[in-house]
Design an enzyme around this catalytic site. Structure first.
Site, PDB file in Angstrom:
ATOM      1  N   LYS A  97     -22.935  31.380 -25.794  1.00 36.53           N
ATOM      2  CA  LYS A  97     -22.131  30.558 -26.707  1.00 36.53           C
ATOM      3  C   LYS A  97     -20.860  30.125 -25.993  1.00 36.53           C
ATOM      4  O   LYS A  97     -20.212  30.940 -25.323  1.00 36.53           O
ATOM      5  CB  LYS A  97     -21.796  31.375 -27.959  1.00 36.53           C
ATOM      6  N   SER A 154     -21.555  29.213 -37.294  1.00 38.97           N
ATOM      7  CA  SER A 154     -21.100  28.403 -36.183  1.00 38.97           C
ATOM      8  C   SER A 154     -21.957  28.494 -34.928  1.00 38.97           C
ATOM      9  O   SER A 154     -21.901  27.600 -34.086  1.00 38.97           O
ATOM     10  CB  SER A 154     -19.673  28.798 -35.806  1.00 38.97           C
ATOM     11  N   SER A 201     -21.453  33.715 -38.832  1.00 40.85           N
ATOM     12  CA  SER A 201     -21.785  32.740 -37.790  1.00 40.85           C
ATOM     13  C   SER A 201     -22.960  33.110 -36.907  1.00 40.85           C
ATOM     14  O   SER A 201     -23.429  32.280 -36.131  1.00 40.85           O
ATOM     15  CB  SER A 201     -20.573  32.490 -36.891  1.00 40.85           C
TER      16      SER A 201
END
Lengths: 95, 492
Positions: free
Chosen positions: B78, B158, B182
């Protein structure tokens, strides 16, 4: 509680975020929607409840007071938008 | 070689160790898959040369019989994790071009254990969002589609890039972070497994900060076992994060075989919210039946302050975000937009560099922390947080874990994303409690909705008891027999 447009401008300035005049009304509406959503908390009785200060019960560890890092000025300024030698350059602050 | 991308992390590891294929072949297959799937916008930055160089080193180690725990396994990272020399943007304009000169602790542990980085994964800007639409570099598209429709679907957020990449087999597994859901919500939306460990299990050092008392590193995999393997690598004490915990990291994979016989699982009645779709209710009941059939005891429990978790979160998270994001000032790194004075430079930089959602949260956070409002908002929210934590403590006196749906619905289309922030925030209604209380949580794919899109079940556990969490998740996975077969891949 709700905010007026003057308050939106004030908090935008406090947060150092430029906001255009035409955005203020929209932002006011969004902020007030969120504030009215969090208003639900007024129904909770928190009398005598300690606010959470540590997510899990733990003590912060102590460490030796010694230098473990440093002498990497070139790394520190490497990503600066403007630099001179190992200094960050900013607009003039003191006349 | 494309079938190499279809392996689970565990199967790929075993295949490498059995010399069925090489790390270079495995990595090459993933590099090719990533290139072909650019339409999903899952990767913000691809690092194929780095990946192939690491794979070559892994092959040398494998040949010598010196394989490390994640030797030669290609992962996605990420883009909230700082990676040495590789652009790290948090999906924000304000960090465009930022190349850290250091490596986050979590990723450094992955490289220590031999893993291979394929690239940096897209996300909502600064991890603020539930659809991956707030990314400054465009939304991620899920590889899933509704039955009989070509309309694009969101992967959730997210960690939308992490979820989509794992679901579309663009990496074997991925890192992610979870501040209010998330990891777990996008895992549910994409039919993948996502785990958020206990607050303090993983170091936050080198991860771009959003809300420091809620942020937690975690992992995505195709299978529960994959998450267990990654977890053993990313957890552990880090002197550079004072909230990281000095606890031995168990062999999480070894715990999986223990099953759920005799475990007591609580089903919180407050999670049966108004307007919950029937199919979510049915899936939840299915999960209860599966766990009972596997030998667990399941009973209803009460977590009376559940209803207040999301409102409290929308005070705590923006407050901490407004403080953490104060560092983006156009001086030390990232974007600078000039102004007549230094204050104007700050304002112009931050006005131009932050997207709408980030700006909204900074303003809310600044307001609730401003003079005269601190007690009414932040202090009150932290008191409510203590109550939420107390609810869980009481349940965990008797119960080993809690079972809930992960999200109140399946994924929505990119064309019908809710346009008001509060409706979007409701996506996190079942996940946010774990962050507020610091607890570990996992989402496991459990079925499909009426449109053919994945749905997940969530398991929450005691602090630092990820082992039990993984056992319960494994039982659900065994019973559900979920097939990760998104249409995007089948057409390819």
């Amino acid at each position: 509680m709700s905010v007026d447009q003057a308050t939106v401008r004030r908090i935008a300035h406090l947060a150092r975020v430029a906001v255009e005049d035409k955005e203020v009304e929209h932002l006011q509406g969004e902020i007030n929607a969120i504030l009215s959503f969090v208003e639900a908390l007024s129904a909770v009785d928190v009398e005598g409840v300690e606010p959470m200060t540590s997510v899990l019960p733990m003590h912060l560890r102590m460490r030796q007071d010694e230098v473990t890092d440093g002498f990497i000025a070139a790394d520190v300024v490497a990503n600066a938008p403007e630099r001179e030698d190992s200094f960050f350059v900013v607009p003039k602050v003191v006349e | 070689m494309t079938e190499l991308t279809r392996l689970s992390l565990a199967a790929a590891r075993d295949g490498l160790n059995a010399k069925k294929f090489t790390a270079t072949e495995l990595t090459r297959a993933h590099v090719d898959a990533v290139e072909k799937a650019r339409a999903l916008n899952a990767y913000l930055k691809e690092t194929p040369e780095k990946a192939l160089a690491a794979a070559a080193e892994s092959d040398a180690r494998l040949a010598k019989g010196e394989a490390r725990p994640l030797e030669g396994l290609p992962l996605g990272i990420k883009d909230l994790y700082c990676t040495n020399g590789v652009e790290t943007t948090a999906a924000s304009r304000i960090l465009e071009g930022f190349k850290p000169h250091y490596e986050s602790t979590v990723t450094s542990q992955l490289w220590r254990d031999g893993a291979v980085m394929l690239g940096k994964l897209n996300l909502d800007e600064f991890a603020m969002g539930s659809s991956n639409e707030t990314s400054a570099y465009g939304p991620v598209v899920s590889p899933w589609r509704r039955k009989g429709s070509d309309a694009k679907i969101v992967p959730g957020g997210s960690s939308g890039g992490s979820a989509a990449a794992v679901a579309a087999h663009l990496c074997l597994a991925a890192t992610a972070t979870d501040t209010g859901g998330s990891i777990r919500q996008p895992a549910a939306f994409t039919g993948t497994v996502g785990i958020k460990p206990t607050y303090g299990r993983c170091s936050r050092w080198g991860i771009v900060a959003f809300a420091s008392s809620l942020d937690q590193a975690g992992a995505f995999g195709v299978k529960v076992r994959d998450c267990a393997i990654l977890l053993s690598s990313i957890c552990g004490l880090d002197p550079k994060d004072s909230t990281s915990v000095d606890l031995a990291v168990p062999d999480f994979e070894a715990a999986l075989k223990d099953g759920v016989r005799g475990l007591k699982i609580g089903v919180p009645k407050e999670y049966r919210v108004d307007g919950m779709p029937e199919e979510i209710e049915a899936l939840w009941q299915q999960g209860i039946d599966w766990l009972r059939a596997a030998g667990a005891e399941v009973a209803e429990v009460s977590l009376p302050h559940t209803h207040y978790a999301l409102p409290a979160y929308y005070i705590v998270a923006p407050a901490e975000a407004s403080s953490n994001l104060a560092r983006y000032d156009g001086v030390r790194y990232g974007l600078r937009v000039d102004g007549k004075s230094i204050i104007e430079m700050y304002e112009n930089t931050r006005g131009a560099g932050f997207g709408a959602e980030v700006r909204r949260r900074i303003l809310i956070g600044t307001y609730v922390l401003s003079a005269g409002y601190y007690d009414a908002y932040y202090r009150k929210a932290q008191q409510v947080r203590s109550l939420i934590r107390r609810d869980f403590d009481q349940v965990f006196e008797t119960f080993d874990a809690v079972l809930t749906p992960t999200a109140p619905s399946g994924a929505f289309g990119l064309d019908n994303v809710p346009d008001d922030p509060v409706t979007m925030y409701l996506n996190d209604i079942f996940t946010v409690t774990a962050n507020m209380a610091g607890l570990p949580g996992i989402s496991v794919p459990a079925g499909l909705d009426h449109q053919g899109l994945p749905l997940g079940l969530q398991v929450l556990g005691r602090p630092f008891d990820e082992g039990t969490l993984l056992r319960v998740a494994q039982a659900i996975e065994d019973a559900a027999q979920f097939k990760l077969a998104p249409p995007f891949n089948m057409r390819r």
